[in-house]
Design an enzyme around this catalytic site. Sequence first.
Site, mmCIF file in Angstrom:
data_model
loop_
_atom_site.group_PDB
_atom_site.id
_atom_site.type_symbol
_atom_site.label_atom_id
_atom_site.label_comp_id
_atom_site.label_asym_id
_atom_site.label_seq_id
_atom_site.Cartn_x
_atom_site.Cartn_y
_atom_site.Cartn_z
ATOM 1 N N SER A 119 3.169 -6.280 12.408
ATOM 2 C CA SER A 119 3.008 -6.483 10.977
ATOM 3 C C SER A 119 1.770 -7.311 10.643
ATOM 4 O O SER A 119 1.381 -8.211 11.392
ATOM 5 C CB SER A 119 4.247 -7.190 10.416
ATOM 6 O OG SER A 119 4.072 -7.536 9.060
ATOM 7 N N TYR A 141 -0.872 -4.205 5.286
ATOM 8 C CA TYR A 141 -0.629 -4.369 3.847
ATOM 9 C C TYR A 141 -1.989 -4.420 3.152
ATOM 10 O O TYR A 141 -2.953 -4.988 3.676
ATOM 11 C CB TYR A 141 0.137 -5.665 3.562
ATOM 12 C CG TYR A 141 1.615 -5.582 3.813
ATOM 13 C CD1 TYR A 141 2.420 -4.685 3.111
ATOM 14 C CD2 TYR A 141 2.238 -6.431 4.740
ATOM 15 C CE1 TYR A 141 3.788 -4.625 3.337
ATOM 16 C CE2 TYR A 141 3.597 -6.375 4.968
ATOM 17 C CZ TYR A 141 4.366 -5.469 4.267
ATOM 18 O OH TYR A 141 5.720 -5.414 4.491
ATOM 19 N N THR A 167 1.369 0.333 4.668
ATOM 20 C CA THR A 167 2.575 0.287 3.841
ATOM 21 C C THR A 167 2.165 0.325 2.377
ATOM 22 O O THR A 167 1.370 -0.506 1.928
ATOM 23 C CB THR A 167 3.383 -0.978 4.141
ATOM 24 O OG1 THR A 167 3.811 -0.941 5.511
ATOM 25 C CG2 THR A 167 4.611 -1.065 3.253
ATOM 26 N N LYS A 244 3.463 4.579 5.190
ATOM 27 C CA LYS A 244 4.877 4.173 5.131
ATOM 28 C C LYS A 244 5.264 3.770 3.704
ATOM 29 O O LYS A 244 4.538 3.031 3.049
ATOM 30 C CB LYS A 244 5.127 3.001 6.076
ATOM 31 C CG LYS A 244 6.567 2.482 6.070
ATOM 32 C CD LYS A 244 6.746 1.376 7.088
ATOM 33 C CE LYS A 244 8.167 0.867 7.115
ATOM 34 N NZ LYS A 244 8.493 0.024 5.949
ATOM 35 N N HIS A 268 11.808 0.724 2.214
ATOM 36 C CA HIS A 268 11.564 -0.646 2.699
ATOM 37 C C HIS A 268 12.882 -1.364 2.993
ATOM 38 O O HIS A 268 13.040 -2.561 2.721
ATOM 39 C CB HIS A 268 10.744 -1.444 1.682
ATOM 40 C CG HIS A 268 9.795 -2.433 2.311
ATOM 41 N ND1 HIS A 268 8.484 -2.129 2.579
ATOM 42 C CD2 HIS A 268 9.966 -3.707 2.745
ATOM 43 C CE1 HIS A 268 7.888 -3.182 3.124
ATOM 44 N NE2 HIS A 268 8.782 -4.152 3.244
#
Length: 372
Positions: A119, A141, A167, A244, A268
């Site tokens: 992440s 992100y 994402t 995603k 999510h």
Amino acid sequence: MADPTDTLPEVAFVPPASLADFAAPARAVLPAGVWDFVEGGSGTETTLAANRAALDRVAVLPRVLTGVDIPDTAADLPGGRYAQPVAVAPMAYQKLLHPDGEVALAAAARTAGVPYVASTVASAPLEEVAAAGGDVWFQLYWLRDRDLVADLVDRAHTAGCTALMVTVDVPVLGRRLRDVRNGFTLPPQVTAANLAGGRDDLAHRGAPGTSAVAAHTGAVFQPAMSWADLAWLRERTRLPLVVKGVLDPRDAVRAAETGADAVVVSNHGGRQLDGAPASATVLPDVVTAVGPRCTVLFDGGVRGGTDVLRALALGASGVLVGRPLLWALAAGGRAGAEAALGLLAAELRDALTLAGCADPGAARHLRTLIGG
């Protein structure tokens, strides 16, 4: 005088019988606020509950007399061929669960032969995670600082990541009421290790009735990501690009047209728009809409090998597994995570055998009934 405990044998980690069984020992060792941070959804948690309920309504019609003895669980996913049609979902701040955090879970994924998705808001630097894992994908992100986005992409390339996952369903953090009620903040030793200078102080600055994690996200995430940004990212990376957070088939088609190699059907984990549909409900429509243009992966409520079979039968090429692996990490560190992934592989082999499938590809030809 010697301590008599020095002569005691080391107690090995004893794995539970199912992935769900990791939840109780995890809850027993975690602070209540951390448990709620992991388990909670947004709003009234309607979508969180719907994910599990939708999977439970999927009945798979097994085939018989197929001559299958021991099925092959290996599958092709973006970035390579893996031991299972499974990837470890991107999950933030894993040192909240165990001091070894992301490094331990990435190492467990390496042992299991499945990709680990690191992440953006990991609590260990990408480079350390990539060194510990086998095939590591980087989850991005979209940030207000475009230079920082570019730097993260470059770091993923340099670290040897084999896919890039962006994402797209977090323009702002969903209103997660458990965190708000708990006034949740990160402890000092847990930081967003990939975002040096990225207002990490906000995640540690608590106030009653607020989530410090939401405050941090609001300061650094860019809410106005667009298709033009996705096209920019496609041009910047040579890695397989995974998008995603797609639920509407129209968005899945556009992602494929923009150059995505795969989309992840995901809400999510019920942590963003409360009232969005369960991922399993829309999965078949997304698969039909994109056809052969890109791979479709599934995320949302997977708790065992039967759920992997269900997702495959609904048309997915693979799944992301999240919360159960955090439970296992909390309960037993790397050994717990390795046990959970090993258990998942065994359950998938059993499910494929019972369904008469020689491999995950065959499972995609099974018929399903909704409602049992």
